[in-house]
Motif scaffolding. Sequence first.
Motif, PDB file in Angstrom:
ATOM      1  N   PHE A   1      41.323 -30.963  23.604  1.00 48.88           N
ATOM      2  CA  PHE A   1      40.718 -31.866  24.620  1.00 48.88           C
ATOM      3  C   PHE A   1      38.981 -31.388  24.003  1.00 48.88           C
ATOM      4  N   ASP A   2      38.039 -32.176  24.271  1.00 47.20           N
ATOM      5  CA  ASP A   2      36.735 -31.878  23.900  1.00 47.20           C
ATOM      6  C   ASP A   2      35.941 -32.504  25.106  1.00 47.20           C
ATOM      7  N   ASN A   3      35.727 -31.797  26.148  1.00 41.29           N
ATOM      8  CA  ASN A   3      34.778 -32.444  27.237  1.00 41.29           C
ATOM      9  C   ASN A   3      33.620 -32.082  27.487  1.00 41.29           C
ATOM     10  N   ILE A   4      32.732 -32.685  27.770  1.00 41.55           N
ATOM     11  CA  ILE A   4      31.304 -32.284  27.908  1.00 41.55           C
ATOM     12  C   ILE A   4      30.762 -32.946  29.242  1.00 41.55           C
ATOM     13  N   CYS A   5      29.975 -32.326  29.891  1.00 36.69           N
ATOM     14  CA  CYS A   5      29.180 -32.958  31.049  1.00 36.69           C
ATOM     15  C   CYS A   5      27.678 -32.512  31.074  1.00 36.69           C
ATOM     16  N   SER A   6      26.804 -33.041  31.782  1.00 32.75           N
ATOM     17  CA  SER A   6      25.546 -32.515  31.956  1.00 32.75           C
ATOM     18  C   SER A   6      25.334 -31.488  33.152  1.00 32.75           C
ATOM     19  N   PRO A   7      24.336 -30.758  33.305  1.00 32.60           N
ATOM     20  CA  PRO A   7      24.133 -29.849  34.310  1.00 32.60           C
ATOM     21  C   PRO A   7      24.343 -30.433  35.542  1.00 32.60           C
ATOM     22  N   ASN A   8      24.094 -31.617  35.932  1.00 32.20           N
ATOM     23  CA  ASN A   8      24.355 -31.892  37.268  1.00 32.20           C
ATOM     24  C   ASN A   8      25.796 -32.238  37.615  1.00 32.20           C
TER      25      ASN A   8
ATOM     26  N   ASN B   1      41.645 -40.830  23.508  1.00 25.69           N
ATOM     27  CA  ASN B   1      42.682 -39.636  23.249  1.00 25.69           C
ATOM     28  C   ASN B   1      43.937 -39.647  23.985  1.00 25.69           C
ATOM     29  N   SER B   2      44.169 -40.527  24.823  1.00 25.20           N
ATOM     30  CA  SER B   2      45.412 -40.308  25.577  1.00 25.20           C
ATOM     31  C   SER B   2      46.781 -40.857  24.848  1.00 25.20           C
TER      32      SER B   2
ATOM     33  N   PRO C   1      42.953 -34.283  15.896  1.00 26.10           N
ATOM     34  CA  PRO C   1      41.479 -34.220  16.459  1.00 26.10           C
ATOM     35  C   PRO C   1      41.325 -35.293  17.272  1.00 26.10           C
ATOM     36  N   VAL C   2      40.776 -35.113  18.698  1.00 24.63           N
ATOM     37  CA  VAL C   2      40.329 -35.944  19.594  1.00 24.63           C
ATOM     38  C   VAL C   2      39.068 -35.979  19.693  1.00 24.63           C
ATOM     39  N   LYS C   3      38.494 -37.238  20.345  1.00 26.58           N
ATOM     40  CA  LYS C   3      37.052 -37.632  20.416  1.00 26.58           C
ATOM     41  C   LYS C   3      36.292 -36.919  21.504  1.00 26.58           C
ATOM     42  N   LYS C   4      35.017 -36.610  21.387  1.00 26.56           N
ATOM     43  CA  LYS C   4      34.444 -35.950  22.309  1.00 26.56           C
ATOM     44  C   LYS C   4      34.696 -36.908  23.776  1.00 26.56           C
ATOM     45  N   PHE C   5      34.623 -36.418  24.859  1.00 23.00           N
ATOM     46  CA  PHE C   5      34.646 -36.999  26.056  1.00 23.00           C
ATOM     47  C   PHE C   5      33.430 -36.564  27.007  1.00 23.00           C
ATOM     48  N   VAL C   6      32.531 -37.454  27.558  1.00 25.17           N
ATOM     49  CA  VAL C   6      31.422 -37.326  28.230  1.00 25.17           C
ATOM     50  C   VAL C   6      31.869 -37.688  29.530  1.00 25.17           C
ATOM     51  N   ALA C   7      32.025 -36.735  30.620  1.00 25.74           N
ATOM     52  CA  ALA C   7      32.373 -37.072  31.776  1.00 25.74           C
ATOM     53  C   ALA C   7      31.351 -38.002  32.750  1.00 25.74           C
ATOM     54  N   THR C   8      31.657 -38.767  33.302  1.00 29.65           N
ATOM     55  CA  THR C   8      30.950 -39.939  34.058  1.00 29.65           C
ATOM     56  C   THR C   8      30.472 -40.937  33.173  1.00 29.65           C
TER      57      THR C   8
END
Length: 490
Positions: free
Chosen positions: A383-390, A416-417, A424-431
């Motif tokens: 998995f490739d998960n990303i989020c902003s500082p908040n 990705n599911s 390889p999976v796609k980047k996932f940006v939380a929210t």
Amino acid sequence: MSKKIVFVAVMLLFGATTAFSQNSTFTTEALGKAIPGSFGSQISGAFDQQFIGATNKAVVLFEYSGLGRFKQSLASYDYSQNELGRVDMGSSKDFNCYGGFINDGNVDLLFVKNNDDGLRVWRERRTTTLAMQGEQVVLADYKGQKGDEFFFSMGTSADQQLLAGVYVAARKTQDAEVKVALYNRELSEYWKVKVDCFGFNQVFVTDSGEVVLAYFTDKGKCLFTIADGENEEHCGFSLADDVRTKETRLIRYANGKLLVAVAVQEEERNWMPAQEAGPNIDRIDIYCYDVESGKLTVTQHTFTDTEVARLTNGKEKSGLKHHWIPFGNIQQGIADADGAYLVIDQMWTVYVDGLPSDFHRRGMMVMRVSADGKVEWTRTWRFDNICSPNYRGCLGYRWQPCNDGIMLAMPNSVKNSTLPAEKPVKKFVATRDKAVLSVIRLGADGKERSENFDIDKQSIIGSAHHLDGNKYMLLISNRKQGQFAHLELK
């Protein structure tokens, strides 16, 4: 709470609806305000949202607002996020809440005040509407003068039934005094003893009530103080001389044997400053130390081609030039009756103009370790998960013990599911991206069961929180709306 049976794992975000599958049931409550998730409870875990506990009618959170010295509030909600009670707890410069438990409808909270005047640790008991129940119960109260230093540290048992507190008084005019205390979930004291201890950087609590203070030095010394309220034992060993240790963690103590996991870098590399990322590591060493006999065994696990590809989200191919994980972390150790699970993944932070821009978490490996330190199997996911500082809490998911092993509930991209494990999976940006809640269960035999539930563009804040039996509560949210959710394992 209304329920609707469907034949695939699909969830509609209107009121309370349910998705049924073979392995678990996922139910959501009504949508309400967005749930902030940047801060962590020290009882529940480093990145968990400030979840205290829940009953069948109320959810209790410890909330923060502002920057720097945070304003603190204790809040209670019904399942539709209607406020049942709120108490202004002042600024974090005055004291900190280390979390708490709900016991028979009471909310038992642990508070710590540490300043130039000394150290004070106490318990408050409140109702689920947050009315005070009786007076504060003081667990420790140290007075000091200029030059004195006081510290408090704690740990909880894997089953969350016991809590250990470690109190250190380093007075300018005398040697440091270390006391260890064991408490139940109501923060009532079972015992408190003074121990001879030169230092520690991990507090480990067994389900049966032993407390281990582990001290891992920069020179490869592993020293342990073991206390049970009546007896105190000291032991230790040294890591191999040629080992470049990047991270060391005690993951189990039972039947007189200590299991220690060590992340090892075989050759020096510098990718990012240590404070911004996990270290790059080549392998995991498991040390098994028999306290009585002094026997020490070491099992090495070098990451395989497949493990490297999946942890780094690269293409799978044989004959990789390296077997190292650029930003590897030992995330968790979960002990049970027969051994332990060790969790490894990658985390790092991207900075722009000196400020954090994005938090990243990529890949995950679970290693099963036997009671005598042997590596029995590994399982690895992409998995490739990303989020902003908040929304850093969106990367705070953790494995939880369950009735037949361990369980993980984490957000992932809908895209990705359905991908095969080798792709390889796609980047996932939380929210921001459309998501599924992936629920993975692993047994001690390595057998895996998994399923996905649609959660639109929401993300889980922190971890799934164990309530009782096979029931868990989740806090899910996007940037505008959030809701409480229930997960029940079958």
